[in-house]
Scaffold this motif. Sequence first.
Motif, mmCIF file in Angstrom:
data_model
loop_
_atom_site.group_PDB
_atom_site.id
_atom_site.type_symbol
_atom_site.label_atom_id
_atom_site.label_comp_id
_atom_site.label_asym_id
_atom_site.label_seq_id
_atom_site.Cartn_x
_atom_site.Cartn_y
_atom_site.Cartn_z
ATOM 1 N N MET A 38 -6.597 -15.893 1.469
ATOM 2 C CA MET A 38 -5.481 -15.286 0.731
ATOM 3 C C MET A 38 -5.499 -13.761 0.814
ATOM 4 O O MET A 38 -6.561 -13.134 0.901
ATOM 5 N N ASP A 39 -4.312 -13.189 0.798
ATOM 6 C CA ASP A 39 -4.156 -11.739 0.845
ATOM 7 C C ASP A 39 -4.291 -11.199 -0.581
ATOM 8 O O ASP A 39 -3.457 -11.494 -1.444
ATOM 9 N N PRO A 40 -5.326 -10.406 -0.869
ATOM 10 C CA PRO A 40 -5.534 -9.914 -2.241
ATOM 11 C C PRO A 40 -4.426 -8.985 -2.733
ATOM 12 O O PRO A 40 -4.297 -8.758 -3.940
ATOM 13 N N SER A 41 -3.622 -8.471 -1.801
ATOM 14 C CA SER A 41 -2.551 -7.544 -2.196
ATOM 15 C C SER A 41 -1.277 -8.279 -2.606
ATOM 16 O O SER A 41 -0.322 -7.656 -3.075
ATOM 17 N N GLU A 42 -1.262 -9.598 -2.437
ATOM 18 C CA GLU A 42 -0.075 -10.382 -2.758
ATOM 19 C C GLU A 42 -0.290 -11.204 -4.028
ATOM 20 O O GLU A 42 -1.409 -11.342 -4.513
ATOM 21 N N ASP A 43 0.799 -11.781 -4.528
ATOM 22 C CA ASP A 43 0.727 -12.677 -5.682
ATOM 23 C C ASP A 43 0.282 -14.055 -5.201
ATOM 24 O O ASP A 43 1.007 -14.739 -4.479
ATOM 25 N N ASN A 44 -0.932 -14.469 -5.594
ATOM 26 C CA ASN A 44 -1.488 -15.743 -5.140
ATOM 27 C C ASN A 44 -1.488 -16.801 -6.245
ATOM 28 O O ASN A 44 -2.242 -17.768 -6.175
ATOM 29 N N SER A 45 -0.636 -16.604 -7.251
ATOM 30 C CA SER A 45 -0.636 -17.522 -8.392
ATOM 31 C C SER A 45 -0.308 -18.952 -7.986
ATOM 32 O O SER A 45 -0.734 -19.907 -8.651
ATOM 33 N N ASN A 46 0.444 -19.135 -6.905
ATOM 34 C CA ASN A 46 0.802 -20.482 -6.449
ATOM 35 C C ASN A 46 -0.061 -20.964 -5.290
ATOM 36 O O ASN A 46 0.208 -22.008 -4.704
ATOM 37 N N ASN A 47 -1.071 -20.186 -4.972
ATOM 38 C CA ASN A 47 -1.965 -20.552 -3.873
ATOM 39 C C ASN A 47 -2.856 -21.718 -4.304
ATOM 40 O O ASN A 47 -3.496 -21.667 -5.356
ATOM 41 N N GLN A 48 -2.901 -22.777 -3.501
ATOM 42 C CA GLN A 48 -3.654 -23.991 -3.872
ATOM 43 C C GLN A 48 -5.164 -23.747 -3.967
ATOM 44 O O GLN A 48 -5.888 -24.528 -4.579
#
Length: 494
Positions: free
Chosen positions: A430-440
């Motif tokens: 995952m890209d730490p600079s992005e919103d990963n709230s929906n990342n599984q």
Amino acid sequence: MVSNDSVSHHEQDTDIRVTEEQVKRLRTRGYNDDVLPKTATKRNMGTSNYFTLWMGSVHNIPNYTAVGGFLFLGLSPLNVMLAIIVSSLVVAAFMVLNGRAGSRYGIPFAMHLRSTYGDIGAKLPGFLRGCVAAIAWFGLQNFTGSLALLILVGKIWPGFLTLGAEFNFFGINLPGLIAFTVFWIINMGIGFGGGGVLNKFTAILNPLIYVVFGGMAIWAVKVGGGISNILAFTPTGNMVQNHSAPIVYLMIINAVLAVWAAPGASASDFTQNAKSTRAQTIGQTASLLIGYLIFAFSSVAILIGGSIHYGVQEWNVLNIVDKWDSLPAATLAVIVLLMTTISTNATGNIIPAAYQLSALFPKKINYRKGVIIASVISFLIMPWKLMENQDSIFAFLNMIGAVLGPVAGVMIAQYFFIHKQTIDLDQLYMDPSEDNSNNQYKGINKEAYIATIVALIISMLGQFIPSLKIISSLSWLIGAGLSLIIYLVLKKRK
């Protein structure tokens, strides 16, 4: 005729599920080469490499000590050999299956854990494998190595063995404590260097292992009165009462699995370099099967043949070496055992422990501090207590099985039954600079945690409740099976 290279390339084209373009994209997100997936061009391990990978690791002092315990479980020597061979196939299946994510996607153990437990959730199982199991094994291997060192020094300087007279430090005498401390310091020093240099000795070390133990097996058969005499041997002082042969077989399988619980859990660290899944499947299976075929015969022959020859039941191979009159033979055997211990201890125990400690506390602990902390803890747990008798090694193996079996069960359930052997690398890295709230893969996989902790507690019950001792004797099998089932049930109800 098709060349091996063309076969390898064909396998890579259809089997490896990571591309150069993906890796370039993931690198821009701040990941270093240690955790990035390995593409086909960076895979350098074929079938022959995996075939030699574990051949030498089978022959170590704790393994021989475990066989000494197996001989007291009530099975005949022939059945012990067969149980060990069956165990090798079970271990091979575990290593191959849990290594499949690594060979397909080129991911290391750290990322394989993240794909199962989540980026935050991966810390607990990483700690169990990289700290608890690795530090415990590091201490035990240091002690078994120090016993070999003690024999070597005693052969050259017999007076050393009488130093300290009545001195006793929590169950270890002065010569033993000195030998342990010296060997502990050597292994800690190797840990500082990363252990990379030792890998160059593998080509020399593996043949030496088979020369030494093969020669010992021939000697044991001869002094033991022949193969038929060894197979007819019945140890006195049976450890287990009222257990049927199938249960004893399962106990042996569980103990052998516990020996491989740590490298099996982190199998992706080895298989991420595979030229294909086929290469690691055939290579690891052949390596473990053939290695254990030889080990099954040599270990039983050496322990029983030596016991018959010296008139004393021996469950520790070092006690037999210590009785040899030939200084050159004993020296060669001890040197090979010391080299094997140092090599496996560095790559399999102290290095993973140090990296895991630095990963858990990145702001306070670097790799070198991790080596020091792990080494000190391995000393404080007094590993000599783990080798006092044939019961002690079983207690240790059962503890390791209870700790890592549940982790293995959840990892296999997630990859094969939940993910269907599919991993989304773009989400995993995952890209730490992005919103990963929906990342599984973000956060903690709660179902995985529940399954792991419940299975761990149940598989540890036998250590504390005498009436449930059978659970402890089958700790890895019960822990892995329970965690797999609990996890799948929880996921289905979600």
